[in-house]
Design an enzyme around this catalytic site. Structure first.
Site, mmCIF file in Angstrom:
data_model
loop_
_atom_site.group_PDB
_atom_site.id
_atom_site.type_symbol
_atom_site.label_atom_id
_atom_site.label_comp_id
_atom_site.label_asym_id
_atom_site.label_seq_id
_atom_site.Cartn_x
_atom_site.Cartn_y
_atom_site.Cartn_z
ATOM 1 N N ASP A 49 -5.480 17.218 2.382
ATOM 2 C CA ASP A 49 -6.573 17.641 4.026
ATOM 3 C C ASP A 49 -7.287 17.254 4.471
ATOM 4 O OD1 ASP A 49 -3.262 17.507 5.449
ATOM 5 O OD2 ASP A 49 -4.494 19.653 6.512
ATOM 6 N N HIS A 63 -9.876 0.279 3.651
ATOM 7 C CA HIS A 63 -10.202 1.252 2.533
ATOM 8 C C HIS A 63 -8.474 1.556 2.319
ATOM 9 C CE1 HIS A 63 -13.400 3.234 3.980
ATOM 10 N NE2 HIS A 63 -14.386 1.805 3.767
ATOM 11 N N LYS A 72 -1.071 7.711 3.830
ATOM 12 C CA LYS A 72 -1.996 8.859 4.997
ATOM 13 C C LYS A 72 -0.947 9.408 6.149
ATOM 14 C CE LYS A 72 -6.000 6.363 3.902
ATOM 15 N NZ LYS A 72 -7.183 5.333 4.390
ATOM 16 N N TYR A 132 -7.160 13.148 8.354
ATOM 17 C CA TYR A 132 -6.121 12.345 7.276
ATOM 18 C C TYR A 132 -5.297 13.485 6.778
ATOM 19 C CZ TYR A 132 -10.053 9.496 7.612
ATOM 20 O OH TYR A 132 -11.390 8.729 7.951
ATOM 21 N N ASP A 168 -19.604 -0.027 2.464
ATOM 22 C CA ASP A 168 -18.409 -1.263 3.612
ATOM 23 C C ASP A 168 -19.002 -2.398 3.705
ATOM 24 O OD1 ASP A 168 -16.256 0.303 3.567
ATOM 25 O OD2 ASP A 168 -16.716 1.530 5.620
#
Length: 183
Positions: A49, A63, A72, A132, A168
């Site tokens: 987590d 991603h 996920k 997540y 990114d």
């Protein structure tokens, strides 16, 4: 809690909880092993987590992981986010499809993203916490990033980007990622 198939992304689901509200606020279940099993997911497959906190306008993504990929469960636990999934599984009937969702702390809806799909989000509120639940331990050597503004994907990000990681900002195009994946 109910499971809703995401038609644009084969194997993706939204899990909508049933909130119990009163004068104190609300209570809801955000994870239910039986509901996951009902759509063919193994609840015991999730091993890690994580939580991110983002300021308004922050963009994280797009991603994914190389190799076996990474499934996920994603939920906005506080605030609101614009969440995006791109199917990059070449054997999927929804290959290259893009789906977007607004996830919020108000609804506590969880999105299941199958392995092989890229994921990203933008914070829509001053603060947005995103949780997540991941099915494999993270290995930075498997990280893959795709340009958030790739014209082929044409993701309609709702806000100007206020901040993003250097990784990114420097991400390659989808075409370059797919070319590298094939070689």
């Amino acid at each position: 809690m109910k499971a809703i198939e995401v038609p644009e992304i084969s194997g993706a689901y939204l899990f909508e909880p049933t909130p119990y509200a009163d004068e104190r606020g609300f209570f809801c279940r955000t994870f239910d092993a039986d509901v996951l099993r009902s759509v063919g997911l193994d609840p015991h497959a999730f091993v890690q987590d994580s939580l991110s906190r983002s300021a308004g306008g922050v963009l994280r993504g797009l991603h994914l992981r190389s190799g076996a990929g990474e499934a996920k469960l994603v939920r906005c636990s506080y605030g609101r986010i614009f969440d995006v999934v791109v199917d990059l599984r070449t054997d999927s009937p929804t290959f290259r499809n893009v789906a977007s969702f607004e996830l919020s702390g108000e609804t506590q809806t969880t999105l299941y993203i199958p392995a092989g799909c890229a994921h990203g989000f933008q914070a829509l509120t001053e603060t947005a916490d995103t949780s997540y639940r991941i099915d494999r331990p993270h290995d930075p050597a498997e990280d893959v990033t795709i340009a958030f503004d790739d014209p082929e994907l044409a993701v309609p990000w709702p806000l100007p980007v206020t901040s993003m990681s250097q990784r990114d900002r420097e991400a390659p195009s989808l075409a370059d990622v797919l070319k590298h994946k094939e070689s």
